[in-house]
Write a protein that holds these residues in place. Structure first.
Motif, mmCIF file in Angstrom:
data_model
loop_
_atom_site.group_PDB
_atom_site.id
_atom_site.type_symbol
_atom_site.label_atom_id
_atom_site.label_comp_id
_atom_site.label_asym_id
_atom_site.label_seq_id
_atom_site.Cartn_x
_atom_site.Cartn_y
_atom_site.Cartn_z
ATOM 1 N N CYS A 24 -2.530 -1.509 -1.521
ATOM 2 C CA CYS A 24 -1.067 -1.501 -1.700
ATOM 3 C C CYS A 24 -0.400 -0.757 -0.430
ATOM 4 C CB CYS A 24 -0.639 -0.788 -3.016
ATOM 5 S SG CYS A 24 -0.963 -1.586 -4.311
ATOM 6 N N ARG A 25 -0.752 0.306 -0.014
ATOM 7 C CA ARG A 25 -0.074 1.180 1.126
ATOM 8 C C ARG A 25 -0.308 0.389 2.394
ATOM 9 N NH1 ARG A 25 -2.447 7.016 3.087
ATOM 10 N NH2 ARG A 25 -0.467 7.723 4.032
ATOM 11 N N ARG A 26 -1.459 -0.342 2.400
ATOM 12 C CA ARG A 26 -1.337 -1.088 3.859
ATOM 13 C C ARG A 26 -0.576 -2.292 3.726
ATOM 14 N NH1 ARG A 26 -6.708 -4.825 3.445
ATOM 15 N NH2 ARG A 26 -5.156 -5.803 2.229
ATOM 16 N N ASP A 27 -0.397 -3.087 2.401
ATOM 17 C CA ASP A 27 0.264 -4.073 2.401
ATOM 18 C C ASP A 27 2.038 -3.604 2.530
ATOM 19 O OD1 ASP A 27 -1.553 -5.686 2.070
ATOM 20 O OD2 ASP A 27 -1.202 -6.241 -0.080
ATOM 21 N N LEU A 28 2.233 -2.610 2.043
ATOM 22 C CA LEU A 28 3.756 -1.970 2.294
ATOM 23 C C LEU A 28 3.977 -1.633 3.837
ATOM 24 C CD1 LEU A 28 3.807 0.071 -0.827
ATOM 25 C CD2 LEU A 28 4.901 -1.949 -0.539
ATOM 26 N N ALA A 29 2.985 -1.383 4.425
ATOM 27 C CA ALA A 29 3.040 -1.009 5.867
ATOM 28 C C ALA A 29 3.067 -2.429 6.928
ATOM 29 C CB ALA A 29 2.048 -0.198 6.482
ATOM 30 N N CYS A 68 7.585 4.866 1.498
ATOM 31 C CA CYS A 68 6.242 4.608 2.314
ATOM 32 C C CYS A 68 6.921 3.099 3.133
ATOM 33 C CB CYS A 68 5.140 4.212 1.631
ATOM 34 S SG CYS A 68 3.817 3.531 2.491
ATOM 35 N N ARG A 69 7.212 2.030 2.544
ATOM 36 C CA ARG A 69 7.667 0.857 3.276
ATOM 37 C C ARG A 69 8.777 1.460 4.228
ATOM 38 N NH1 ARG A 69 8.837 -4.476 0.181
ATOM 39 N NH2 ARG A 69 6.446 -4.906 1.026
ATOM 40 N N GLU A 70 9.637 2.167 3.945
ATOM 41 C CA GLU A 70 10.912 2.261 4.862
ATOM 42 C C GLU A 70 10.550 3.242 5.976
ATOM 43 O OE1 GLU A 70 14.140 1.374 4.852
ATOM 44 O OE2 GLU A 70 13.518 0.118 3.136
ATOM 45 N N ARG A 71 9.469 4.129 5.754
ATOM 46 C CA ARG A 71 8.853 5.026 6.817
ATOM 47 C C ARG A 71 8.515 3.858 8.102
ATOM 48 N NH1 ARG A 71 4.321 6.876 7.418
ATOM 49 N NH2 ARG A 71 3.672 6.725 5.099
ATOM 50 N N ARG A 73 8.856 0.983 8.330
ATOM 51 C CA ARG A 73 9.955 0.078 9.064
ATOM 52 C C ARG A 73 10.403 0.786 10.171
ATOM 53 N NH1 ARG A 73 12.705 -2.477 3.798
ATOM 54 N NH2 ARG A 73 11.260 -4.383 3.504
ATOM 55 N N ALA A 74 10.819 2.283 9.785
ATOM 56 C CA ALA A 74 11.557 2.902 10.901
ATOM 57 C C ALA A 74 10.552 3.205 12.136
ATOM 58 C CB ALA A 74 11.864 4.203 10.227
ATOM 59 N N ARG A 76 8.401 1.336 13.129
ATOM 60 C CA ARG A 76 8.411 0.034 14.082
ATOM 61 C C ARG A 76 9.444 -0.271 14.803
ATOM 62 N NH1 ARG A 76 6.326 -2.180 9.042
ATOM 63 N NH2 ARG A 76 8.359 -3.365 8.673
ATOM 64 N N ARG A 77 10.658 0.364 14.223
ATOM 65 C CA ARG A 77 12.016 0.229 15.149
ATOM 66 C C ARG A 77 11.934 1.204 16.091
ATOM 67 N NH1 ARG A 77 14.396 -0.214 10.097
ATOM 68 N NH2 ARG A 77 14.675 2.039 9.952
ATOM 69 N N ILE A 78 11.194 2.373 16.250
ATOM 70 C CA ILE A 78 11.103 3.358 17.114
ATOM 71 C C ILE A 78 10.209 2.728 18.323
ATOM 72 C CG2 ILE A 78 9.982 5.429 17.641
ATOM 73 C CD1 ILE A 78 11.211 6.561 14.972
ATOM 74 N N ASP A 79 9.136 2.141 17.831
ATOM 75 C CA ASP A 79 8.155 1.507 18.856
ATOM 76 C C ASP A 79 8.634 0.404 19.481
ATOM 77 O OD1 ASP A 79 6.211 3.411 18.110
ATOM 78 O OD2 ASP A 79 5.290 1.960 16.636
ATOM 79 N N ARG A 80 9.893 -0.243 19.541
ATOM 80 C CA ARG A 80 10.247 -1.261 20.237
ATOM 81 C C ARG A 80 10.838 -0.966 21.437
ATOM 82 N NH1 ARG A 80 13.680 -4.857 15.625
ATOM 83 N NH2 ARG A 80 11.829 -5.132 14.375
#
Length: 80
Positions: A24-29, A68-71, A73-74, A76-80
């Motif tokens: 589940c954790r993997r899928d949320l990421a 977890c999901r929001e973290r 997502r954030a 991924r935004r930083i890595d762009r």
């Protein structure tokens, strides 16, 4: 089989639950699964009751599934 798990300090059912929570954790990421609800992710891995899933997830990882999901997502935004 029970004895093999007991030697590692974990029951078979605890191991299975831990693995399901890890999935589940993997899928949320996973960005490709952002469109799926948290409940759908949980149900895919056998958690039928959203509140019970949320409690188990928070207990295992110290944050809610939503956090977890929001973290991720954030991050991924930083890595762009």
């Amino acid at each position: 089989m029970q004895l093999a798990f007991q030697r590692h300090g974990e029951s078979v059912s605890a191991w299975i639950r831990r693995r399901r929570l890890e999935r589940c954790r993997r899928d949320l990421a996973e960005p490709l699964l952002d469109g799926q609800s948290i409940e759908a992710v949980a149900a895919r891995w056998g958690f039928r009751y959203p509140q019970a899933f949320s409690r188990a997830f928070r207990s295992a990882y110290g944050e809610s599934p939503r956090d977890c999901r929001e973290r991720h997502r954030a991050l991924r935004r930083i890595d762009r």
